[in-house]
Write an enzyme that holds these catalytic residues in place. Structure first.
Site, PDB file in Angstrom:
ATOM      1  NE  ARG A 121      -4.131  -0.313   2.011  1.00  0.00           N
ATOM      2  CZ  ARG A 121      -5.589   0.246   1.153  1.00  0.00           C
ATOM      3  NH1 ARG A 121      -5.213   1.530   0.999  1.00  0.00           N
ATOM      4  NH2 ARG A 121      -5.884  -0.491   1.491  1.00  0.00           N
ATOM      5  CD  GLU A 159      -7.309   2.367   6.916  1.00  0.00           C
ATOM      6  OE1 GLU A 159      -6.063   2.164   6.836  1.00  0.00           O
ATOM      7  OE2 GLU A 159      -8.036   2.314   5.872  1.00  0.00           O
TER       8      GLU A 159
END
Length: 776
Positions: free
Chosen positions: A326, A728
């Site tokens: 990621r 997030e």
């Protein structure tokens, strides 16, 4: 069945929708009253024993022996549990299968759990654990990223993602910069520490109470360690006192340890780490090191980039693979990179095994490109906001990521200028320059940074969810889904979604504890996808019940199911308006199914995990923040003065909860980049292992001006309620603080403002002084 003439109540307004309303958190009242049940509040069964961990004090060595005789002689001590007592696999059932349940023949970090002491009270167990003598022969330890890179010490093979010809573009670039910097890790600092309560049941079945973001994984891990089938283990979690990723995998350790102890003693066993041990045992956010070589034109547009990302993974893989992936995916953030070469190293060190943390590698990727753009702007004496705007992804071209996903929902060309105007960025930049010209000691900095954050698990198989909705004969509604509640409001949002689907008041819907016996194989509550997945699954389950009732009522009124509406606690057809409770009772009497499951899997996503190419994300969440800071150039101290945020949550399901998530995410990100410093000693022992030595942001750190606005547009993808994930993405808005600090440092370096500012994060007073050149 009671009916009323529709015409007589045609003007009566129906209750407003639950979705889009700031309903209070479903547990708010019991939490304020101190009546919310956490694992340590569950009444304990008679005969329950307590465990405490035996910890290594050596970072790397061979485990030659364990002498527990002194501990076993202490009052209340019942037993000691070691690796030999594991009835199943002594290696945890993690993907990489590289982490022992208890240390077997060697230790790999200071704080590794060697075994457990079992006693009649918590304090007896903890005192006895410290009396166990370990025979460990020390071996050389790798404790830094640089050592790991030099030794080629990796938990997983390096990964490269390339597009175009980065080397050729760099050679032909009009301007070129090289730089390096480091960003530290972060302790999760959940208010409720890691805890598990294991209860042996009849016929070799088990009940596990676990403070976990992933009950399904805990179920699998416990069954694997006990040598049982998954169906023999039931895991339940009503709520957590915070998780932030720290309870995604590593809550499983506690559950496995407690279950092994309970298996050996034949009694229920509870294991709760105290705060110091929690720090020492559990993993953190991955520290990262960066090296870059960037080419750019006179306007600051990037023409070529070579970027190295090195992640400190600790001693085992845990989730380091997808975290590092990621980081690669988000190393572009909001910017088009045409000729790019990204190398990702997953380094093995003899420290805690680092794990998931809010953003899951995304922040470590985003900060790299933001720091590069900040350095480019200073090198060209340009405003960094303008440089960022020139590098944005396009809406009709320059819209393909380096991992071959098309950016189809880009709103940053409108969102960023709106924040620029609403925050008075240009005028404030002039004011900051005027201040800095007249103040030799206190310098200020201002920065706007955006975020483009991909929403979905990068492991495609986890993008699925299930739910169970029950309607009872009194009209009340109960929901169970695969997600877990850690304070983020997931249960509240799911209840709102179900209430609207059935047309009943929000107060009629209750959520029960996450339970592997109700919804099996559930994914972790992580990746900001809790509401996207579980909300849609619960919506589908409720819709099945609604369709059953619509078919029944439509048949009664001879209007067809499609003409039946559910709203405000009423069931409405062109002929009649009925009360929800009456419809439910009558439907039950006519043997209509009043419960249903629901299943959802995220559409459109796919990618090749070998080449890291494809469409790993369903959509992107966007946002931007404008932060102003001040630094004291004599002491290195800093303060965040003002923050303006414009964030994209789509069509908000619960505005109050979403604002709380934005505020909390930003402040937690601010802590990562300013105060939360992890320090390991030369022998590998974590020195910052308590609130006395590790500083999270407190009320005094919150900026006096802290303003948040929502972007006005619904999600362009077909997501539940038109919403977007919000857990997030706001975390990365705090990178604006880091960039503002670097601008303030540059302003203090008279005659050298254009040079790259090498500021190690967190930007503690020492880090700021080093960046100013006043501390070696």
């Amino acid at each position: 069945m009671n009916t009323r003439d529709t015409h007589s109540e045609a003007a009566a307004p129906l209750a407003p929708s639950a979705v889009g309303t700031s309903h209070i958190h479903e547990s708010a009242r019991v939490q304020v009253a101190g009546a919310a049940t956490y694992i340590d509040d569950i009444p304990e069964i008679k005969g329950t024993l307590y465990a405490a961990p035996i910890l290594s004090d050596v970072a790397h060595g061979t485990l030659d022996g364990v002498d527990a005789s002194a501990a076993l002689a202490m009052p209340g001590v019942r037993d000691v549990v070691l690796s030999a007592d594991i009835p199943g696999d002594p290696i945890l059932a993690a993907f990489a299968h590289d982490e022992p349940v208890f240390a077997i023949d060697k230790v790999q970090f200071a704080g590794q759990v060697i075994g457990l002491v079992i006693a009649e009270t918590v304090m007896q167990a903890r005192r006895a654990a410290r009396a166990v003598k370990l025979q460990i022969t020390p071996l050389p330890a790798i404790l830094s990223l640089q050592q790991a890179l030099e030794a080629k010490s990796y938990v997983l093979p390096p990964v490269h993602v390339r597009r175009g010809d980065a080397a050729g573009a760099l050679s032909a670039a009009r301007h070129r910069l090289q730089g390096s910097f480091e960003v530290g890790g972060q302790e999760h600092f959940y208010l409720e520490g890691q805890i598990a309560y294991a209860l042996p049941l009849e016929q070799n079945q088990w009940a596990i109470h676990s403070s976990t973001q992933h009950p399904g994984e805990v179920q699998h891990w416990v069954a694997h360690a006990l040598g049982l089938e998954n169906s023999a283990v039931r895991v339940e979690c009503r709520r957590m006192g915070g998780g932030f990723g720290g309870k995604e995998t590593q809550a499983g350790h506690l559950a496995v340890w407690a279950a092994i102890a309970a298996n050996k003693t034949g009694t229920p066993v509870k294991l709760r780490l105290d705060r110091d041990d929690d720090f020492l045992v559990t993993g953190k956010r991955h520290p990262f090191g960066y090296e870059y070589d960037v080419g750019f034109d006179d306007s600051g547009r990037i023409t070529g980039l070579k970027l190295q990302l090195a992640a400190n993974c600790g001693f085992s893989a845990d989730l380091s693979g997808p975290v590092a992936d990621r980081a690669v995916f988000h190393s572009d953030n909001a910017y088009f990179l045409e000729d790019v070469d990204i190398a990702s190293f997953r380094c093995k060190t003899h420290t805690q095994s680092h794990t998931a943390f809010r953003g899951f590698g995304g922040p470590q990727g985003v900060i790299a490109i933001e720091a590069i753009l900040g350095d480019i702007a200073r090198a060209l004496h340009l405003d960094a906001f303008d440089v960022r705007m020139r590098n944005l992804y396009g809406t009709t071209d320059r819209n393909l990521t380096h991992y071959q996903m098309k950016v189809e929902d880009n709103i940053l060309h409108d969102l960023l200028p709106q924040l620029e105007r609403s925050s008075n960025y240009r005028k404030r930049q002039q004011a900051v320059a005027h201040w800095n010209a007249g103040n030799a000691v206190i310098k200020r900095g201002l920065a706007i940074t955006p975020v483009k954050f991909g929403i979905s698990f990068t492991a495609t198989l986890f993008n699925q969810a299930g739910a169970l909705v029950n309607v009872y004969t009194d009209g009340s509604v109960q929901v169970n889904h695969g997600g877990t509640e850690m304070g983020q409001g997931l249960h509240t949002k799911v209840a709102q979604i179900v209430a609207d689907e059935l047309g009943v008041p929000f107060e009629r819907v209750i959520i029960t504890a996450s339970d592997t016996s109700k919804v099996p194989n559930a994914s972790a509550t992580a990746a900001s996808s809790g509401t996207d997945l579980n909300g849609r699954a619960a919506q589908f389950a409720a819709r099945n019940i609604r369709d059953n009732l619509a078919a029944y009522v439509g048949g009664l009124d001879a209007v067809g199911a499609g003409a039946v509406e559910f709203a405000g606690g009423k069931v409405i057809t062109p002929r009649c308006t009925r009360d929800w409770n009456d419809v439910v009772k009558e439907a039950y009497a006519n043997r209509i199914q009043l419960w249903s499951d629901g299943f959802y899997r995220t559409p459109k996503i796919h990618y090749d995990k070998t080449t890291l190419t494809g469409r790993p994300f369903y959509y992107f969440a966007y946002g931007a923040a404008c932060s102003e800071v001040a630094i004291d150039t004599l002491t290195g101290e800093s303060r965040v003065l003002a923050v303006d945020i414009l964030h994209d949550v789509g069509r908000s399901i619960n505005p109050a909860i979403d604002i709380g998530q934005i505020e909390g995410g930003f402040v937690q990100g601010m802590g990562w980049l300013t105060t939360e410093e992890l320090v390991w000693s030369e022998n590998g022992l974590l020195a910052t292992h308590a609130p006395s030595t590790y500083k999270i942001p407190a009320t005094g750190d919150i900026p006096e001006h802290f303003h948040i606005d929502f972007w006005h547009e619904a999600n362009r993808e077909d997501n539940v309620g038109g919403s977007k994930a919000v857990g997030e993405p706001p975390f990365m808005l705090a990178i604006s603080v880091y960039e503002a600090l670097r601008n303030a440092i540059a302003a203090a370096r008279e005659g050298n403002e254009a040079a790259p500012v090498r500021l190690t994060a967190p930007a503690t007073a020492e880090s700021v002084l080093r960046a100013l050149g006043r501390l070696s």
